[in-house]
Design a protein around this motif. Structure first.
Motif, PDB file in Angstrom:
ATOM      1  N   UNK A   1       0.155  14.124  21.306  1.00 55.02           N
ATOM      2  CA  UNK A   1       1.396  13.792  20.610  1.00 55.02           C
ATOM      3  C   UNK A   1       2.534  14.181  21.542  1.00 55.02           C
ATOM      4  N   UNK A   2       3.146  13.233  22.211  1.00 48.62           N
ATOM      5  CA  UNK A   2       4.166  13.564  23.211  1.00 48.62           C
ATOM      6  C   UNK A   2       5.470  14.035  22.584  1.00 48.62           C
ATOM      7  N   UNK A   3       6.220  14.824  23.372  1.00 52.00           N
ATOM      8  CA  UNK A   3       7.577  15.189  22.984  1.00 52.00           C
ATOM      9  C   UNK A   3       7.719  16.470  22.220  1.00 52.00           C
ATOM     10  N   UNK A   4       6.629  17.082  21.786  1.00 55.46           N
ATOM     11  CA  UNK A   4       6.721  18.307  20.995  1.00 55.46           C
ATOM     12  C   UNK A   4       6.256  19.523  21.768  1.00 55.46           C
ATOM     13  N   UNK A   5       6.467  20.676  21.178  1.00 56.03           N
ATOM     14  CA  UNK A   5       6.021  21.928  21.806  1.00 56.03           C
ATOM     15  C   UNK A   5       4.504  22.005  21.866  1.00 56.03           C
ATOM     16  N   UNK A   6       3.852  21.457  20.847  1.00 61.82           N
ATOM     17  CA  UNK A   6       2.392  21.361  20.827  1.00 61.82           C
ATOM     18  C   UNK A   6       2.031  19.898  21.028  1.00 61.82           C
ATOM     19  N   UNK A   7       1.128  19.633  21.974  1.00 60.28           N
ATOM     20  CA  UNK A   7       0.819  18.250  22.286  1.00 60.28           C
ATOM     21  C   UNK A   7      -0.618  17.845  22.065  1.00 60.28           C
ATOM     22  N   UNK A   8      -1.552  18.812  22.026  1.00 57.20           N
ATOM     23  CA  UNK A   8      -2.974  18.493  21.933  1.00 57.20           C
ATOM     24  C   UNK A   8      -3.636  19.314  20.831  1.00 57.20           C
ATOM     25  N   UNK A   9      -4.716  18.775  20.278  1.00 60.61           N
ATOM     26  CA  UNK A   9      -5.474  19.513  19.263  1.00 60.61           C
ATOM     27  C   UNK A   9      -5.999  20.837  19.804  1.00 60.61           C
ATOM     28  N   UNK A  10      -6.345  20.878  21.085  1.00 64.86           N
ATOM     29  CA  UNK A  10      -6.889  22.090  21.685  1.00 64.86           C
ATOM     30  C   UNK A  10      -5.892  23.245  21.604  1.00 64.86           C
ATOM     31  N   UNK A  11      -4.581  22.943  21.619  1.00 61.01           N
ATOM     32  CA  UNK A  11      -3.568  23.981  21.532  1.00 61.01           C
ATOM     33  C   UNK A  11      -3.503  24.588  20.131  1.00 61.01           C
ATOM     34  N   UNK A  12      -4.020  23.882  19.165  1.00 60.43           N
ATOM     35  CA  UNK A  12      -4.071  24.373  17.784  1.00 60.43           C
ATOM     36  C   UNK A  12      -5.359  25.147  17.540  1.00 60.43           C
ATOM     37  N   UNK A  13      -6.291  25.040  18.488  1.00 55.42           N
ATOM     38  CA  UNK A  13      -7.580  25.703  18.335  1.00 55.42           C
ATOM     39  C   UNK A  13      -8.685  24.754  17.914  1.00 55.42           C
ATOM     40  N   UNK A  14      -8.442  23.436  18.006  1.00 60.83           N
ATOM     41  CA  UNK A  14      -9.454  22.443  17.631  1.00 60.83           C
ATOM     42  C   UNK A  14      -9.945  21.756  18.895  1.00 60.83           C
ATOM     43  N   UNK A  15     -11.252  21.827  19.113  1.00 61.08           N
ATOM     44  CA  UNK A  15     -11.820  21.214  20.325  1.00 61.08           C
ATOM     45  C   UNK A  15     -12.914  20.227  19.952  1.00 61.08           C
ATOM     46  N   UNK A  16     -13.006  19.142  20.734  1.00 61.02           N
ATOM     47  CA  UNK A  16     -14.014  18.105  20.522  1.00 61.02           C
ATOM     48  C   UNK A  16     -15.265  18.504  21.281  1.00 61.02           C
ATOM     49  N   UNK A  17     -16.398  18.636  20.572  1.00 59.40           N
ATOM     50  CA  UNK A  17     -17.658  19.073  21.171  1.00 59.40           C
ATOM     51  C   UNK A  17     -18.435  17.897  21.776  1.00 59.40           C
ATOM     52  N   UNK A  18     -19.439  18.239  22.559  1.00 60.69           N
ATOM     53  CA  UNK A  18     -20.226  17.204  23.236  1.00 60.69           C
ATOM     54  C   UNK A  18     -20.962  16.312  22.243  1.00 60.69           C
ATOM     55  N   UNK A  19     -21.331  16.886  21.084  1.00 56.46           N
ATOM     56  CA  UNK A  19     -22.035  16.068  20.076  1.00 56.46           C
ATOM     57  C   UNK A  19     -21.079  15.255  19.217  1.00 56.46           C
ATOM     58  N   UNK A  20     -19.781  15.299  19.541  1.00 52.81           N
ATOM     59  CA  UNK A  20     -18.809  14.498  18.812  1.00 52.81           C
ATOM     60  C   UNK A  20     -18.156  15.197  17.639  1.00 52.81           C
ATOM     61  N   UNK A  21     -18.597  16.410  17.306  1.00 53.48           N
ATOM     62  CA  UNK A  21     -17.994  17.146  16.196  1.00 53.48           C
ATOM     63  C   UNK A  21     -16.778  17.926  16.680  1.00 53.48           C
ATOM     64  N   UNK A  22     -16.019  18.463  15.721  1.00 53.33           N
ATOM     65  CA  UNK A  22     -14.876  19.308  16.034  1.00 53.33           C
ATOM     66  C   UNK A  22     -15.219  20.769  15.758  1.00 53.33           C
ATOM     67  N   UNK A  23     -14.640  21.648  16.556  1.00 51.98           N
ATOM     68  CA  UNK A  23     -14.832  23.090  16.349  1.00 51.98           C
ATOM     69  C   UNK A  23     -13.463  23.748  16.261  1.00 51.98           C
ATOM     70  N   UNK A  24     -13.313  24.668  15.301  1.00 53.34           N
ATOM     71  CA  UNK A  24     -12.034  25.315  15.054  1.00 53.34           C
ATOM     72  C   UNK A  24     -12.070  26.764  15.502  1.00 53.34           C
ATOM     73  N   UNK A  25     -11.109  27.145  16.337  1.00 56.21           N
ATOM     74  CA  UNK A  25     -10.915  28.532  16.755  1.00 56.21           C
ATOM     75  C   UNK A  25      -9.901  29.152  15.789  1.00 56.21           C
ATOM     76  N   UNK A  26     -10.391  29.967  14.856  1.00 54.82           N
ATOM     77  CA  UNK A  26      -9.534  30.538  13.824  1.00 54.82           C
ATOM     78  C   UNK A  26      -8.428  31.406  14.409  1.00 54.82           C
ATOM     79  N   UNK A  27      -8.726  32.151  15.473  1.00 55.69           N
ATOM     80  CA  UNK A  27      -7.718  33.041  16.066  1.00 55.69           C
ATOM     81  C   UNK A  27      -6.575  32.232  16.671  1.00 55.69           C
TER      82      UNK A  27
END
Length: 467
Positions: free
Chosen positions: A329-355
């Motif tokens: 998402x361009x133009x904002x302070x946060x631009x990627x899901x990974x910056x929120x703690x959400x990462x796309x796994x190799x099997x296609x699922x999402x993983x959430x980093x609570x911290x």
């Protein structure tokens, strides 16, 4: 030719059994169509499961797309003294609340009346007037209740309770020496208190068996406990309320008073709702991915494949969602899901980093809201995912078109099956006619054979006699 009523009678052959075998053989031509119908029905069901999982994911996306989520507030710290609810107009702040008294409903009890429960207390129809001396402006200061002649104390109670809008609830209380008519205001607060009961002259019958206690007696006379307003203070400011539900004393906050005491109330951003919405987004996507995995699975040992194995619709859905989620998402302070703690796994699922999420929720809520919900000039991540899902789920979208296509093929297969089934029955009817003709012909031949045999036998007998 003789008519045959049942196949096989004339010929002695099992023509019905032969006809059944021919029918089975003809109906075998329907099996490939039935198999294709089953395949299309399974595909429609599988596409429905896919559609349902996508819709559930879309619901979780909609939660993140709501900008008010990142502005919502909650209140804490009421303890046993009070509970709270907060609306969108509330503002963050801290408050010291002192509850000095709860709002109560007023009560009023008549003088003690010593009588049997079924003793009549009125000699004719009378009027009981309930007085509300402190009624709010616009409200009646008195209410008349008609009591029938010959009424008992219980009947008087029932007449009061049956009166619409009377403002009190009546009951009969027996203290062991006599009974009283007791009233309790329907609402709390001083203004709602019932302050008097006025009876018409000779309201009670003058039967010697009925004793009316002296109203001046402190124990036996009228008992009046007026209702009280709730008394509290917020940051030292005194407040009164006719009810224990205090609204707008603090903007956007409703206080439900439960006990006298002190409480420190904090109104702050509701981070829990945001964490739950983000977690729901991840969980819902992984459920969708799990559904897709089941529908496209292939077991190499058994050779069994899922209903949508290799299906173009599923591949397109996965590709579209993967593209949006991995994009930014361009133009904002946060631009990627990974910056929120959400990462796309190799099997296609999402993983959430609570911290990592907690860090953003606690210290960067505005940027988090802009990333998911978007701003005035940008579409947030939730909006982008929602748009992709909407395009695939709407009436003219990919999934709906796939379902409609399968339903169309199923309908055409049904029509084809019906036509072929009718053809089979016509063929069997033709066989039945031919078998009937054959049966009749053989029967006639058998009759001819029998006749000739008899004639030859007679001729042979005549020849033997001549010798």
């Amino acid at each position: 030719m003789a008519s045959i009523s049942s196949l096989g009678i004339g010929s002695g052959l099992d023509l019905n059994g032969l006809l059944d075998q021919l029918r089975d053989a003809e109906r075998g031509k329907l099996e490939p169509i039935a198999a294709q119908q089953q395949q299309q029905e399974s595909r429609i069901s599988a596409l429905g499961s896919l559609q349902s999982a996508m819709t559930q994911f879309d619901d979780s996306v909609a939660n993140l797309q709501n900008a008010s989520l990142y502005e919502s507030l909650s209140a804490s710290g009421g303890g046993e003294t009070l509970s709270t609810s907060v609306d969108a107009s509330a503002q963050p702040g801290n408050y010291n609340v002192e509850v000095n008294g709860l709002a109560t409903a007023g009560t009023l009890a008549s003088q003690r009346i010593v009588a049997e429960p079924d003793q009549a207390l009125t000699d004719a129809e009378r009027t009981l007037t309930l007085e509300f001396a402190n009624a709010p402006e616009g409200e009646p200061t008195s209410v008349d209740v008609t009591v029938a002649g010959g009424s008992t104390l219980g009947d008087i109670r029932d007449a009061i309770n049956a009166k619409e809008g009377v403002g009190v609830t009546a009951s009969v209380i027996n203290d062991g020496e006599g009974s009283r008519l007791a009233l309790m205001s329907s609402e709390t607060g001083e203004a709602a208190s019932v302050t008097g009961m006025t009876f018409e002259t000779d309201f009670f019958v003058t039967d010697p068996a009925v004793t009316v206690s002296d109203p001046a007696d402190a124990v036996e006379g009228v008992i009046d406990n007026g209702g009280q307003d709730a008394a509290l203070s917020i940051n030292g400011i005194a407040i009164t309320s006719a009810t224990n539900q205090v609204e707008e004393a603090i903007q956007g906050v409703t206080l439900d008073l439960q006990a006298e005491g002190s409480a420190t109330l904090s109104v702050e951003q509701d981070t829990l709702k945001v964490r739950e919405a983000v977690s729901g987004f991840v969980s819902s996507f992984n459920e969708l991915k799990g559904t897709i995995g089941e529908l496209t699975a292939y077991d190499a040992e058994t050779g069994q494949a899922g209903e949508l194995n290799g299906d173009r619709t599923v591949r397109t859905v996965e590709s579209r969602l993967r593209s949006v989620l991995s994009g930014g998402v361009p133009g904002g302070e946060i631009g990627m899901l990974s910056e929120v703690g959400i990462s796309l796994q190799r099997d296609g699922t999402l993983e959430l980093d609570e911290d990592a999420l907690s860090e953003q929720v606690s210290g960067n809520m505005a940027a988090l809201g802009e990333f998911f919900a978007g701003g005035e000039a940008t579409t947030g991540m939730a909006g982008r995912v929602g748009e992709a899902l909407g395009q695939m789920l709407d009436d003219s979208g990919l999934v709906s078109r796939s379902i409609e296509g399968a339903e169309g093929r199923l309908e055409r297969l049904g029509e084809r099956y019906a036509r072929m089934e009718q053809g089979v029955e016509r063929t069997i009817d033709r066989y039945r006619t031919q078998f009937g003709q054959l049966d009749g012909m053989i029967a006639q031949m058998n009759q001819t054979s029998t006749y000739l045999t008899q004639q030859f036998a007679n001729l042979d007998a005549q020849l033997n006699q001549g010798n």
